[in-house]
Enzyme design. Structure first.
Site, mmCIF file in Angstrom:
data_model
loop_
_atom_site.group_PDB
_atom_site.id
_atom_site.type_symbol
_atom_site.label_atom_id
_atom_site.label_comp_id
_atom_site.label_asym_id
_atom_site.label_seq_id
_atom_site.Cartn_x
_atom_site.Cartn_y
_atom_site.Cartn_z
ATOM 1 C CB SER A 104 -3.027 0.306 -5.308
ATOM 2 O OG SER A 104 -3.639 0.358 -4.034
ATOM 3 C CD GLU A 110 -2.673 -1.068 2.642
ATOM 4 O OE1 GLU A 110 -3.854 -1.458 2.595
ATOM 5 O OE2 GLU A 110 -2.122 -0.668 3.696
ATOM 6 C CB CYS A 111 0.651 4.395 0.114
ATOM 7 S SG CYS A 111 0.875 6.163 -0.229
ATOM 8 N N GLY A 112 3.352 3.745 0.272
ATOM 9 C CA GLY A 112 4.801 3.673 0.407
ATOM 10 C C GLY A 112 5.338 2.294 0.089
#
Length: 476
Positions: A446, A346-348
């Site tokens: 994502s 997720e993200c990072g």
């Protein structure tokens, strides 16, 4: 309706309240930290919560209470999810403190929905208002009186004055308040640089990166709390809480899922990757995973026997040198992913799976290269949305068509990609539709932070993917 809280005891009653404020940056985080610290100094078992999707404030709560701080977010969790989560996590606490976000009555798109007032009413809790009185005296009464009168269903039990210039200033404010409002004031906090937490892009500095020692923060909180009447807060916020058995949204016993004894999920936990919803981690354990932390900035390999990997969000852009230098771990992650190990990012975490990450300074650093994408930090760019997603292809999260809710908040862009977004069809809370995220073999990644509470099948699907991998790969 009377806006002051009752002090009469009730079955399963205990102090529990929402710390809200007149507006953003009025000092909710500061006052919440002080109150948590004072309660812990008394030896009480304190359960903290945070309204909204924020990861940073809960980190500071955890530092003080020694317990996970739990997010309560109406968009991601729904009414029953919020009620169920509060009921479960409050069950063994002596006192519960919920830090709000924004202003007391400020919710989604200018409505009440999801606001501190809304959550307080859903949970039947009183509110402690933090009022920034810097530069004010008598006007404080108009502000507090307006908050009291605006919604009679909101039970305002107490007020803490923040950003007070001096004891004399505090006394001037108190003298100017009408009697019924003066009785609400449970103390004040003087303006102090020692309480300040520096801001950085996308929020406050995380507890993991804060250069001030924890002991110094604790001392400043205790010192500033000498003018806060904790006894009064405890007395005026005693509330009858629901029995955990009364909610339909409860967890099964932890670790009872299939394969619970041996399926190991490697969870990235260090200063670069520290954004996780505690309910998600608990749900993964309930599904049957054993969670094993590792530090991508330091550890040269995955934990022994890892059957899957969870890379949460955080600030990898602050640790590009350490991540780029750790080629041993990057090599192992690439090899494991190529052999079918389930990886969810997720993200990072997704940024770490990229070929490269370019910081705000324009310098590019090599990441793991598992995904054929390149990411650049951009101060002129900001993505902030609540989202609902539907998967477009099979992934570790389940078959195509899996739905979930979450949020995204980032200041980076994917500049080049040799793969089209193929993981999610995304609908934002404002109705925008687009494709986002990537699924590549058994890797799903994502920018979106999902919350699993409305879809408990997701952790079970992830466990199933890990079990399939574990059966074909010998234990390491």
């Amino acid at each position: 309706m009377n806006n002051t809280a009752s002090t009469d005891p009730a079955p399963r009653s205990r102090p529990a309240f929402v710390v809200a404020a007149t507006h953003s940056s009025a000092g909710k985080t500061t006052v919440t930290a002080i109150v948590l610290r004072l309660l812990r100094e008394r030896g009480l078992k304190v359960q903290a919560f945070k309204i909204g999707p924020d990861f940073i404030d809960p980190g500071y709560h955890r530092e003080i209470t020694g317990r996970p701080s739990i997010n309560l977010d109406l968009w991601m969790m729904g009414v029953e999810g919020v009620r169920g989560s509060f009921s479960r996590w409050s069950a063994e606490a002596d006192v519960c403190v919920i830090e709000a976000m924004g202003g007391l009555y400020d919710g989604e798109n200018g409505t009440e929905k999801g606001s501190a007032a809304h959550i307080a009413k859903l949970l039947g809790l009183p509110v402690v208002v933090v009022m920034d009185v810097w530069g004010m005296t008598r006007t404080s009464g108009a502000v507090l009186g307006g908050l009291m009168a605006f919604d009679p269903e909101v039970r305002i039990a107490a007020c803490v004055l923040n950003q007070v210039g001096s004891r004399t200033h505090a006394e001037m404010v108190l003298t100017a308040l009408p009697d019924q409002l003066r009785e609400l004031v449970a103390g004040w906090v003087e303006r102090s640089e020692h309480l300040r937490v520096d801001e950085r892009h996308l929020g406050l500095t995380t507890v993991e990166e804060n250069p001030t020692a924890a002991a110094e923060r604790a001392a400043a909180q205790v010192a500033s709390g000498r003018t806060v009447d904790v006894d009064r807060l405890l007395a005026t916020t005693r509330t009858a809480l629901p029995d955990p058995g009364e909610t339909s949204a409860h967890h099964p016993p932890r670790g009872t899922g299939p394969g619970a004894s041996h399926v190991r999920l490697a969870v990235a936990r260090d200063a670069a990757f520290c954004f996780y919803y505690e309910e998600n981690l608990r749900a993964l354990e309930d599904a049957g995973f054993t969670l094993v932390p590792f530090r991508p900035t330091v550890d040269s390999q995955l934990p022994d026997g890892a059957d899957a990997v969870y890379l949460g969000g955080g600030y990898p852009e602050s640790f590009t040198a350490e991540l780029a230098a750790n080629r041993s771990l990057a090599h192992e992650l690439r090899a494991r992913a190529a052999h079918g190990m389930p990886v969810y990012a997720e993200c990072g975490g997704m940024m770490y799976l990229a070929r490269s990450l370019t910081g705000f300074d324009g310098k590019a650093a090599a990441m793991t290269g598992i995904l054929p994408i390149d990411v650049v930090m951009d101060r002129r760019y900001l993505a902030i949305h609540y989202v609902e997603v539907r998967t477009q292809a099979p992934s570790p999260l389940g078959e195509a068509g899996q739905r979930a809710r979450g949020q995204e908040f980032h200041q980076s862009r994917i500049t080049t990609a040799e793969i089209e977004p193929n993981l999610y069809e995304v609908t934002t809370s404002t109705g925008e539709r687009r494709r986002a995220g990537f699924v590549l073999d058994n890797v799903a990644a994502s920018y979106i932070h999902l919350h699993f509470s409305m879809h408990p099948e997701i952790p079970r699907n992830f466990l199933s993917a890990a079990l399939r991998y574990a059966k074909k790969v010998p234990a390491v």
